[in-house]
Design a protein around this motif. Structure first.
Motif, PDB file in Angstrom:
ATOM      1  N   THR A  60       0.406  -1.247   0.193  1.00  0.00           N
ATOM      2  CA  THR A  60      -0.051   0.397   0.042  1.00  0.00           C
ATOM      3  C   THR A  60       0.688   1.248  -0.435  1.00  0.00           C
ATOM      4  N   THR A  61       0.751   2.260  -1.321  1.00  0.00           N
ATOM      5  CA  THR A  61       1.750   3.076  -1.432  1.00  0.00           C
ATOM      6  C   THR A  61       1.208   4.425  -0.785  1.00  0.00           C
ATOM      7  N   GLY A  83      -8.829   4.309  -1.077  1.00  0.00           N
ATOM      8  CA  GLY A  83      -8.348   4.577  -1.006  1.00  0.00           C
ATOM      9  C   GLY A  83      -7.394   5.265   0.221  1.00  0.00           C
ATOM     10  N   THR A 111      -3.974   6.223  -0.574  1.00  0.00           N
ATOM     11  CA  THR A 111      -3.482   5.682  -0.823  1.00  0.00           C
ATOM     12  C   THR A 111      -3.448   5.003  -2.216  1.00  0.00           C
ATOM     13  N   ASP A 112      -3.043   4.639  -2.835  1.00  0.00           N
ATOM     14  CA  ASP A 112      -2.831   3.503  -4.414  1.00  0.00           C
ATOM     15  C   ASP A 112      -4.205   2.485  -4.572  1.00  0.00           C
ATOM     16  N   ARG A 113      -4.805   2.354  -3.147  1.00  0.00           N
ATOM     17  CA  ARG A 113      -5.695   1.270  -3.324  1.00  0.00           C
ATOM     18  C   ARG A 113      -7.453   2.301  -4.120  1.00  0.00           C
ATOM     19  N   PRO A 114      -8.214   1.438  -4.563  1.00  0.00           N
ATOM     20  CA  PRO A 114      -9.520   1.962  -4.647  1.00  0.00           C
ATOM     21  C   PRO A 114      -9.652   2.594  -2.808  1.00  0.00           C
TER      22      PRO A 114
END
Ligand code: FAD
Ligand code: FAD
Ligand code: AMP
Lengths: 439, 261, 304
Positions: free
Chosen positions: A129-130, A156, A151-154
């Motif tokens: 997780t960035t 996020g 973050t770079d997650r959906p």
């Protein structure tokens, strides 16, 4: 403040991040630790010499469980010229027993171990997780307080009362928060390291150690035209050989780090130590070098910065200490967050305790003390003139050229200084700086 | 129910799952969505393997099962350990080979044990009923298979990217409950099941009896065998900065005549 | 030892001849067009048995073949797609261990290719077993004299197998690759997907097609049709330029016999560097940038 997803979000699961998380979680805060790599430490330099004494309070008897390779009982500093070497070699048996001093460790293992403690303390560790941005409260009265991270997650976005940036050298988060000026290549050195496999008994014999004892060697004058230094240290069944190089010089000289390491490995004083080692891993990483002079504002509105992200790595030229500073600053950041959240004030003022903690402890004291060290150790004089002078003096002292009578030390010193082209005034000034720094 | 088999590669340096297994998870999820059935993820391995199950849960897998096996087993034994868990699934999705063992045979053994239709090395899927898949054959040829009834499918990593889980799902998955499925049958610990008497060494090419002739006709093959240029002369090795390296490459290409036209 | 070769419309799978050599020239050809396939094996096979059946189905075929093969202790199939399909089913049916992806097979020792082509695992095999042989690693023994061909019939009781709906010719997108005389290929040494757009540009400058390794296609950086190797496209270029490719056996065995190989890699010891006529120890990414810098001028200049 309970409408947030977490009380504290920590960016980066290196030593700083994990220790911040341990403090926060132990105080019962809802703590999220975000790591861009697949696991804690996965992105980190393969190994290092760490000084974990600072862990005594955080993890009592840490040495019982820490993934340590060898306990450093021998430290030497080597001065090299093309065909000479002079070593100052110190051995201390006491360092082979608790509470120990320095230790070599594989960073992926060491960092993972610290992160496990954070999780055990109740923190949530989320890898792969960035963090790609900061969330802010744009309302005027909040003064643009940091309220979380993207973050770079959906879906996020994660909100928190306090964000602690432990994302390492060149911290993206600290920059996002505008706590940094634009990074200046002058402030960084490049660390490059080879890990070589050798059988344990071979390492023991070559370095004169037994069992879990280990050696840490710092080297000056081994980096050719590029200002910097080298290091060699022992793990259990590998040795690490590396150099720390001034970026600006490296660029100017157009030489590649590999070539510099290769040359160092060929030196008659190093070759016998590393011969036959099979390349196990090669890694390179930036090191914040300029210490105090490049440190960012470490406290923002709703934000704290710790470890390399705050340029707290103590790189006094070739003496590299970063992990212990990361651990300490991470702890203090964690404690400060706990305090501020309890007091219900996470503004820059509310987080003021952090700066206090840093400057009252070795974290900033050492940095103040060694303020001049980096420039000194990496100065052209120390790099290119002194080694030949010092080894020259040593040679003259040990050389027996009968029938000539032995020259006096004063004369040797005078002549060698001249030969090496060292000016007395500079020498005195450096000596004075050195004394102020290390003395 | 749709099942997916994931192998966790455990050694400290490289841990994780293969791209093929990730693709398998993604296709299992799509299959589940298109047939509105739930997906179960299975792994055979030690506690460390829980990680890949949690990642799968985060992405939308409903149930996750680990068959405990902290010892290296051969493909047949792995399949034997998997089969009871996936026995009632409509389809079992696998990667087409695991990164470490790479025999690609677990799925086929699974199909044999469960007496199911198999489609291995799938590079394309059409989620209609019955399932239509494309798989590679030799020489770039492919075949389209119609797979009816319960099946075992193995896919290449290039077929699909595994979706990213949201932060919440990923966090929830960390504490989600995993169904323990006991330990891999003891029988597989002994006998042929367990890897035994294996000596490992770095790969070294085998001395080739004769260049395997390429080419379709006897004549081509003869030519291939007698082609002087095919005999490899000792090569040149250079260590150079990128610009010099590029310069050298261009020189050599020119010397070989590839820049003439 | 007996080679078991699956034939489709008279077409032999990759590694058929090597597998037969590994079994001292003994093999059975199963499938459609086995007779014409047998003709292609003169000088390679001593004794062949052909079993004419059509509609490949691993389940049914394993069942049908078992009866004919029970007395053969060692069965070797090429690790071609069909071979990898059938071998485990045979092993399961005959209740024998399977040694998959072997570099060499003998009654006393099997060498298995593992760890993505990085390792060899040697084992003492059971007395009876089934193995698959990696195509392209052995080469073939030429045998003198004629091949005796025996025909037997087998009935495939319809079994639970997937049905072949159609056979597709090589993907149009791969034609250029499989027939290309020049190929520039990238591997895991390239640091991001955009590198492959650069490769296309480089290919354009050199009149070369672009290929990739399995690791790269698995990442989805380029389509699987660009994958060179035993499970990808088999190519046979004159010039092969490998950027950041280790040269794992499954890749190199799909390479044919290039006249010239250039390899750029940071690891001087990897197989691809050993194979190369020009082995460049450098960062492939930076070299790629440089080539795109320098080549245009160079090729421009090269016209006169
Ligand atoms: C060659 C070299 C040798 C060294 N030798 C020593 C030594 O011998 N002894 C010593 O004490 N120190 C040494 N150091 C310094 C030491 O490595 C650092 O000081 C220390 O790692 C700092 O810890 P940290 O937690 O602040 O940052 P790091 O350990 O760098 O951890 C930062 C973490 O944040 C993660 N991260 C970064 N960005 C993001 C993002 N956007 N989102 C999510 N996660 C992110 C990274 O993946 C990483 O895990 C050395 C450094 C180098 C380069
Ligand atoms: C049954 C089976 C079938 C397979 N079929 C195929 C197939 O058809 N085709 C195929 O390609 N693979 C196939 N594989 C996978 C194969 O085993 C290898 O894993 C794969 O070929 C490795 O690809 P790679 O060289 O790109 O990656 P790696 O093996 O990881 O090699 C990367 C290389 O890049 C170098 N490198 C790293 N950084 C740099 C840099 N900055 N500059 C230059 N060099 C760098 C490294 O030194 C290394 O040599 C198959 C595997 C199995 C088990
Ligand atoms: N230990 C295991 N647990 C779960 N699935 C596995 C295991 N080993 C192999 N598989 C599955 O079988 C596929 C092929 O693996 P292999 O036959 O080992 O090459 C993998 O991609 C997985 O989908």
């Amino acid at each position: 403040m309970t409408d947030t997803d977490y009380d504290v979000v920590i960016v980066g699961a290196g030593p700083a991040g994990s220790c911040a998380a341990i403090e926060a979680a132990r105080a019962g805060l809802r703590t999220l630790l975000l790591e861009r790599g697949p696991f804690a430490g996965s992105k980190n330099m393969y190994g290092g010499v760490v000084y974990p004494r600072i862990l005594d309070d955080l993890i009592p008897e840490w040495w019982q469980q820490a993934p340590i390779q060898r306990w450093v009982t021998r430290r030497s500093t080597m001065i090299l010229t093309d065909n000479q070497s002079l070593s100052v070699d110190f051995r201390n048996d006491a360092w082979a027993a608790p509470p120990y001093n320095g230790a070599t460790a594989y960073r992926p293992e060491f960092d993972r171990w610290l992160a496990d403690h954070a999780v055990a303390a109740g923190a949530t560790l989320l890898c792969d997780t960035t963090v790609t941005g900061l969330l802010r409260d744009t309302s005027r009265r909040s003064g643009g307080r940091v309220t979380g991270v993207r973050t770079d997650r959906p879906d996020g976005d994660v909100t928190a009362s306090v964000v602690i940036a432990c994302d390492g050298v060149n911290s993206f988060v600290a920059k996002e928060a505008g706590l940094y000026g634009t990074p200046n290549a002058k402030n960084f050195t490049l660390g490059v390291k080879e890990t070589l496999s050798l059988p344990k008994q071979v390492i023991d014999e070559r370095f004169g150690v037994r069992g879990r004892e280990g050696v840490d060697i710092e080297i000056i004058g081994c980096t050719g035209g590029v200002n910097g230094g080298g290091f060699v240290y022992t793990n259990l069944e590998t040795i690490a050989v590396g150099v720390v190089l001034k970026l600006t010089k490296l660029a100017a000289q157009k030489t590649r780090p590999e070539e510099i390491i290769a040359a160092m490995k060929r030196h008659s004083a190093i070759a016998p130590l590393v011969e036959g080692g099979e390349l196990h891993e090669y890694s390179a990483h930036l090191i914040p070098e300029a210490g105090l002079s490049m440190m960012p504002e470490m406290t923002g509105n709703g934000l704290l910065v710790a470890g390399d992200a705050a340029a707290l790595c103590l790189a006094a030229g070739i003496w590299l200490e970063g992990v212990n500073f990361a651990i300490a600053s991470g702890m203090y950041a964690g404690q400060t967050a706990v305090e501020a959240i309890a007091d219900g004030d996470v503004s820059q003022r509310g987080l003021g305790g952090y700066a206090r903690r840093l400057s009252d402890t070795f974290v900033l004291r050492d940095h103040r003390k060694l303020r001049r060290a980096p420039q000194l150790v990496l100065s052209d004089r120390v790099q290119h003139l002194y080694p030949s002078m010092i080894t020259g003096i040593a040679e003259r002292m040990f050389r027996v050229d009968n029938p000539l009578a032995k020259p006096g030390l004063r004369r040797i010193f005078h002549e060698e200084r001249k030969r090496a082209g060292v000016h007395l005034r500079g020498l005195v000034r450096d000596g004075h700086d050195a004394f102020r720094s290390f003395g | 129910m749709i099942a997916v088999c994931i192998k966790w590669i455990g050694d400290a340096a490289v841990s994780g799952v293969s791209a093929a297994d990730e693709a398998a998870v993604e296709l299992a999820l799509r299959h589940g969505e298109s047939s509105s059935s739930s997906v179960i993820a299975v792994t055979v391995g030690g506690p460390a393997a829980d990680r890949c199950l949690r990642d799968a849960l985060a992405c939308g897998v409903k149930t996750a099962v680990r068959v405990d096996a902290s010892f290296e087993m051969d493909s047949a034994a792995v399949a034997a350990a998997l089969s009871p868990v996936v026995a009632h699934s409509a389809a079992v999705w696998c990667g087409d080979y695991s990164a470490d063992r790479g025999s690609g045979s677990v799925p086929a053994f699974l199909a044999a044990m469960l007496d199911r239709q198999q489609a291995l090395g799938v590079v394309g899927v059409d989620f209609i009923d019955p399932l239509r898949v494309t798989r590679r054959l030799d020489g770039g040829r492919r075949e389209v298979l119609r797979v009816t009834g319960p099946s075992v499918l193995s896919v290449e990593g290039s077929v699909a990217r595994l979706r990213r889980a949201s932060v919440r799902a990923a966090v929830a998955a960390q504490t989600a409950e995993l169904l323990p499925y006991g330990t891999a049958p003891v029988s597989t610990r002994s006998g042929s099941g367990v890897m035994s008497g294996v000596t490992v060494r770095p790969y070294r090419p085998r001395a080739r009896v004769l260049a395997a002739p390429a080419g379709a006709t006897a004549l081509d093959r003869l030519r291939a065998l007698t082609d002087a240029s095919a005999a490899s002369q000792p090569g040149e090795t250079v260590e150079a900065s990128p610009p010099d390296a590029a310069r050298r490459i261009i020189e050599v290409l020119d010397h070989w005549g590839y820049l003439a036209d | 030892m007996l080679a078991v070769i699956i034939v489709r419309d008279g077409q032999l799978p990759a590694g058929a001849d090597e597998t037969i050599s590994e079994c001292d020239g003994r093999g059975v050809l199963v499938g459609s067009g086995t007779r014409s396939a047998a003709d292609q094996l003169h000088g390679v096979a001593r004794e062949l048995t052909t079993i004419e059946v059509d509609g490949f189905g691993p389940g049914g075929w394993a069942e049908a073949l078992a009866a004919h093969l029970v007395d053969e202790p060692i069965l070797v199939l090429p690790a071609s797609p069909d071979g990898r399909d059938l071998a485990p089913r045979l092993a399961a049916r005959l209740q024998r261990p399977l040694y998959a992806l072997a570099m060499g097979v003998s009654p006393s020792k099997v060498d298995l290719i593992r760890g993505g082509g990085a390792e060899l695992h040697s084992r003492k095999p059971a007395s009876a077993f089934v193995a698959t042989l990696q195509p392209g690693v052995r080469g073939v023994d030429r045998v003198e004299g004629t091949t005796t061909v025996r025909n037997v019939t087998a009935v495939v009781a319809s079994r639970n197998d997937a049905t072949v709906e159609q056979l597709l010719p090589p993907d149009a997108a791969t034609i250029d690759l499989s027939e290309a005389l020049r190929i520039v290929a990238g591997g895991a040494g390239l640091d991001n997907p955009r590198r492959f757009e650069q490769l296309v540009a480089l290919g354009a400058l050199l009149g070369a097609s672009v290929g990739a390794t399995r690791v790269v296609t698995d990442r989805g950086w380029v389509g699987h049709e660009r994958q060179i190797g035993t499970t990808g496209v088999i190519v046979d270029p004159r010039l092969y330029i490998a950027l950041g490719i280790s040269g794992a056996v499954q890749h190199t065995t799909g390479l044919g016999q290039p006249d010239h190989i250039i390899s750029v890699n940071t690891d001087p010891h990897c197989p691809m560097m050993q194979l190369a006529d020009l082995a460049v120890i450098a960062d492939a990414n930076e070299v790629l940038d440089e080539l795109l810098e320098q080549l245009p001028q160079r090729t421009g200049a090269g016209d006169d």
